[in-house]
Design a protein around this motif. Structure first.
Motif, short mmCIF file in Angstrom:
data_model
loop_
_atom_site.label_atom_id
_atom_site.label_comp_id
_atom_site.label_asym_id
_atom_site.label_seq_id
_atom_site.Cartn_x
_atom_site.Cartn_y
_atom_site.Cartn_z
N GLU A 147 -40.80 -6.20 -1.81
CA GLU A 147 -39.34 -6.01 -1.84
C GLU A 147 -38.62 -7.35 -1.81
OE1 GLU A 147 -36.24 -3.08 -1.99
OE2 GLU A 147 -38.38 -3.07 -2.37
N THR A 148 -39.16 -8.29 -1.07
CA THR A 148 -38.60 -9.64 -1.02
C THR A 148 -38.54 -10.26 -2.41
OG1 THR A 148 -39.25 -10.10 1.26
CG2 THR A 148 -39.01 -12.00 -0.19
N VAL A 149 -39.63 -10.14 -3.15
CA VAL A 149 -39.68 -10.74 -4.49
C VAL A 149 -38.71 -10.03 -5.43
CG1 VAL A 149 -41.17 -11.14 -6.49
CG2 VAL A 149 -42.03 -11.60 -4.18
N ARG A 150 -38.60 -8.71 -5.33
CA ARG A 150 -37.67 -7.96 -6.18
C ARG A 150 -36.23 -8.41 -5.92
NH1 ARG A 150 -38.55 -2.83 -8.19
NH2 ARG A 150 -36.67 -2.08 -7.14
N ILE A 151 -35.86 -8.52 -4.66
CA ILE A 151 -34.49 -8.90 -4.32
C ILE A 151 -34.22 -10.35 -4.68
CG2 ILE A 151 -32.84 -9.19 -2.42
CD1 ILE A 151 -34.32 -6.82 -1.06
N TYR A 152 -35.19 -11.22 -4.39
CA TYR A 152 -35.06 -12.64 -4.75
C TYR A 152 -34.83 -12.78 -6.26
CZ TYR A 152 -37.20 -16.85 -6.69
OH TYR A 152 -37.47 -17.95 -7.47
N HIS A 153 -35.62 -12.05 -7.05
CA HIS A 153 -35.51 -12.12 -8.51
C HIS A 153 -34.11 -11.70 -8.96
CE1 HIS A 153 -37.33 -10.76 -12.65
NE2 HIS A 153 -36.49 -11.76 -12.76
N ALA A 154 -33.65 -10.56 -8.44
CA ALA A 154 -32.32 -10.08 -8.82
C ALA A 154 -31.22 -11.03 -8.35
CB ALA A 154 -32.09 -8.69 -8.24
N PHE A 155 -31.38 -11.56 -7.14
CA PHE A 155 -30.37 -12.45 -6.55
C PHE A 155 -30.22 -13.73 -7.36
CE2 PHE A 155 -29.60 -16.08 -3.72
CZ PHE A 155 -28.38 -15.74 -3.17
N ILE A 156 -31.33 -14.38 -7.67
CA ILE A 156 -31.29 -15.65 -8.40
C ILE A 156 -30.80 -15.44 -9.82
CG2 ILE A 156 -32.72 -17.49 -9.38
CD1 ILE A 156 -32.14 -17.89 -6.43
N ASP A 157 -31.38 -14.44 -10.51
CA ASP A 157 -30.99 -14.22 -11.91
C ASP A 157 -29.53 -13.80 -12.02
OD1 ASP A 157 -33.51 -14.93 -12.65
OD2 ASP A 157 -33.97 -13.08 -13.74
N GLN A 158 -29.06 -12.97 -11.10
CA GLN A 158 -27.66 -12.55 -11.15
C GLN A 158 -26.73 -13.74 -10.92
OE1 GLN A 158 -25.89 -8.81 -9.25
NE2 GLN A 158 -25.31 -10.36 -7.76
N THR A 159 -27.07 -14.57 -9.96
CA THR A 159 -26.24 -15.74 -9.67
C THR A 159 -26.15 -16.67 -10.87
OG1 THR A 159 -26.85 -15.63 -7.32
CG2 THR A 159 -25.95 -17.73 -8.12
N LEU A 160 -27.29 -16.98 -11.46
CA LEU A 160 -27.31 -17.91 -12.60
C LEU A 160 -26.70 -17.27 -13.85
CD1 LEU A 160 -30.80 -19.56 -12.10
CD2 LEU A 160 -28.56 -20.51 -11.55
N ALA A 161 -26.88 -15.96 -14.01
CA ALA A 161 -26.31 -15.28 -15.18
C ALA A 161 -24.78 -15.31 -15.12
CB ALA A 161 -26.81 -13.84 -15.25
N PHE A 162 -24.22 -15.02 -13.97
CA PHE A 162 -22.77 -15.09 -13.83
C PHE A 162 -22.27 -16.52 -13.97
CE2 PHE A 162 -22.62 -10.74 -12.20
CZ PHE A 162 -21.41 -10.31 -12.70
N ALA A 163 -23.03 -17.47 -13.44
CA ALA A 163 -22.64 -18.88 -13.57
C ALA A 163 -22.59 -19.27 -15.04
CB ALA A 163 -23.61 -19.77 -12.81
N ALA A 164 -23.61 -18.86 -15.81
CA ALA A 164 -23.64 -19.20 -17.23
C ALA A 164 -22.51 -18.51 -17.99
CB ALA A 164 -24.99 -18.80 -17.83
N LEU A 165 -22.26 -17.23 -17.68
CA LEU A 165 -21.19 -16.49 -18.35
C LEU A 165 -19.83 -17.12 -18.08
CD1 LEU A 165 -20.21 -13.89 -19.86
CD2 LEU A 165 -20.09 -12.80 -17.61
N ASP A 166 -19.55 -17.38 -16.82
CA ASP A 166 -18.24 -17.92 -16.47
C ASP A 166 -18.11 -19.38 -16.91
OD1 ASP A 166 -17.58 -15.49 -15.41
OD2 ASP A 166 -18.05 -16.03 -13.35
N ALA A 167 -19.21 -20.11 -16.90
CA ALA A 167 -19.18 -21.49 -17.38
C ALA A 167 -18.86 -21.52 -18.87
CB ALA A 167 -20.51 -22.18 -17.12
N ALA A 168 -19.41 -20.57 -19.63
CA ALA A 168 -19.13 -20.53 -21.07
C ALA A 168 -17.63 -20.34 -21.32
CB ALA A 168 -19.92 -19.40 -21.72
N SER A 169 -16.99 -19.52 -20.50
CA SER A 169 -15.55 -19.33 -20.63
C SER A 169 -14.78 -20.59 -20.25
CB SER A 169 -15.10 -18.15 -19.75
OG SER A 169 -13.71 -17.98 -19.80
N LEU A 170 -15.20 -21.23 -19.16
CA LEU A 170 -14.52 -22.43 -18.70
C LEU A 170 -14.70 -23.60 -19.66
CD1 LEU A 170 -15.39 -22.24 -14.91
CD2 LEU A 170 -13.13 -21.92 -15.93
N ALA A 171 -15.79 -23.58 -20.42
CA ALA A 171 -16.05 -24.67 -21.36
C ALA A 171 -15.26 -24.53 -22.65
CB ALA A 171 -17.55 -24.74 -21.68
#
Length: 239
Positions: A147-171
């Motif tokens: 369960e730790t690995v599942r949550i870690y995977h979702a947590f990291i990927d979600q964080t970076l995915a939103f960062a990339a999406l919002d960064a694309a708009s800001l750029a």
């Protein structure tokens, strides 16, 4: 055959550049971040870096195997900025909330660099420290390993995915950003209920919410789900 990178202690004994500057990984990465901010990803070249640092571009290859290696170092530097000063409190939810926001904010503060690095795996010290910290927070909270690995995977990927999406708009150019934001008022808010009843109903809220990042909400939803799974697992073990 990959180019050999000179150990850090040997680089420090190198002569300064023409302007008297002593090169270092940190200086090169910092300059690269500035060039990305000013010129975008296409503006980050060894030649332009050499000009900015007042050194021959070949000197950069004593520190990095190539421009891709430098890209990984930039991504790792962003994670390092995110973790700087953070310490776990023992409250797993508050700790993950803080780490998620820190990583997201570090990336969107450098949108051009975020676009270049958010999808990369650096394998460098700061990334490893962040991964170790998140996994440790979850394990200490009582999550089973799988369960730790599942949550870690979702947590990291979600964080970076939103960062990339919002960064694309800001750029985007400012004019394009303003035009995109205005669409919620000029188009969505004017749709009639006869043809688009749900959009018309939600329009006042859409014009407010859709011009901001959904990451804080998504992060809370992920943590709510993790909390529910932890509670369910605790109840099952007590039976």
């Amino acid at each position: 055959m990959a180019k050999q990178v000179v150990p850090e202690e040997k680089r420090r004994r190198r002569r300064p550049t023409k302007s008297g500057t002593l090169l270092s990984e940190d200086l090169i990465v910092g300059t690269a971040l500035r060039l990305l901010r000013e010129h975008g990803s296409t503006g980050l070249t060894a030649r332009r870096l050499g000009l900015a640092l007042d050194c021959d571009p070949s000197a950069l290859y004593r520190y990095f195997r190539g421009m891709d290696d430098l890209t990984l170092a930039i991504g790792d530097a962003l994670i390092g900025q995110a973790l700087h000063g953070w310490r776990p409190t023992g409250d797993w939810r508050a700790d993950l909330h803080a780490v998620g926001l820190r990583i997201y904010e570090a990336y969107v503060a450098h949108p051009q660099a975020a676009q270049l690095t958010a999808s990369r795996v650096t394998g460098r010290a700061n990334e490893l420290a962040a991964d170790e910290a998140v996994l440790d927070v979850l394990r200490r909270a009582g999550f089973p390993l799988a369960e730790t690995v599942r949550i870690y995977h979702a947590f990291i990927d979600q964080t970076l995915a939103f960062a990339a999406l919002d960064a694309a708009s800001l750029a985007l150019p400012r004019a394009s950003q303003r035009a995109d934001d205005a669409k919620w008022r000029s188009t969505y808010a004017r749709l009639p209920a006869s043809t688009h009843p749900r959009i018309a109903e939600a329009a006042p809220l859409l014009t407010t919410h859709m011009v901001t990042s959904a990451y804080p909400t998504a992060l809370e939803m992920l943590l709510d789900s993790a909390q529910a799974r932890l509670s369910a697992g605790t109840r099952a073990r007590r039976r």
